[in-house]
Design a protein around this motif. Structure first.
Motif, PDB file in Angstrom:
ATOM      1  N   LEU A 127      38.591  43.940  35.704  1.00 36.79           N
ATOM      2  CA  LEU A 127      37.772  43.711  36.891  1.00 36.79           C
ATOM      3  C   LEU A 127      38.595  43.080  38.006  1.00 36.79           C
ATOM      4  N   ARG A 155      28.765  47.437  32.628  1.00 40.31           N
ATOM      5  CA  ARG A 155      30.047  47.747  33.257  1.00 40.31           C
ATOM      6  C   ARG A 155      30.500  49.152  32.891  1.00 40.31           C
ATOM      7  N   SER A 189      38.493  32.870  30.364  1.00 42.05           N
ATOM      8  CA  SER A 189      37.488  33.912  30.537  1.00 42.05           C
ATOM      9  C   SER A 189      36.844  33.889  31.920  1.00 42.05           C
ATOM     10  N   VAL A 190      36.771  32.750  32.559  1.00 40.70           N
ATOM     11  CA  VAL A 190      36.071  32.655  33.839  1.00 40.70           C
ATOM     12  C   VAL A 190      37.011  32.775  35.046  1.00 40.70           C
ATOM     13  N   ASN A 193      37.655  41.230  31.714  1.00 39.45           N
ATOM     14  CA  ASN A 193      37.674  40.476  32.968  1.00 39.45           C
ATOM     15  C   ASN A 193      38.936  40.753  33.769  1.00 39.45           C
ATOM     16  N   LEU A 244      37.303  36.200  36.632  1.00 39.24           N
ATOM     17  CA  LEU A 244      36.066  36.579  37.317  1.00 39.24           C
ATOM     18  C   LEU A 244      35.927  35.865  38.656  1.00 39.24           C
ATOM     19  N   CYS A 245      36.298  34.586  38.695  1.00 36.74           N
ATOM     20  CA  CYS A 245      36.254  33.841  39.963  1.00 36.74           C
ATOM     21  C   CYS A 245      37.238  34.433  40.968  1.00 36.74           C
TER      22      CYS A 245
END
Length: 120
Positions: A104, A94, A36-37, A101, A40-41
């Motif tokens: 994005l 959003r 999940s992260v 994600n 985004l990173c």
């Protein structure tokens, strides 16, 4: 006498099972965190990189007419003002086309591709 049911008095097999279940839940949480992260990173890195990369090319933009004499300065300050105005917009929900994600991440990659199109 009272019986003590702490971990130190349980047999080694029960302790091993407790340890394995704790490790299993840790691995699951770690995998969930990374799935999940990490998009985004990556999206944040690509967006920041393209913004910094874009600023270095403003000096190479040629003005077509005398009315656009200081075009590189105008582009720089327009980008700066848009970045400044865009900061509070992060508190809004959003848009419908950027709900996940990965969407994005794709949008930030497309933004970088548009950067290449602009400067070619």
């Amino acid at each position: 006498s009272t019986t003590n049911t702490s971990t130190s008095t349980t047999n080694p097999i029960q302790r091993a099972r407790l340890l394995l279940s704790a490790m299993d839940s840790f691995v699951q949480r770690d995998q969930l965190f990374h799935s999940s992260v990490s998009p985004l990173c990556a999206a944040l890195f690509i967006t920041m990189w393209s913004s910094i990369f874009q600023a270095s090319f403003f000096a190479y933009v040629n003005a077509v007419s005398s009315e656009t004499k200081n075009l590189e300065q105008r582009l720089y300050f327009i980008r700066l003002i848009c970045d400044l105005v865009g900061r509070p917009l992060t508190f809004l929900p959003r848009p419908f086309f950027l709900q996940t994600n990965n969407e994005l991440l794709i949008a930030s990659i497309l933004r970088s591709l548009m950067l290449i199109v602009f400067f070619t």
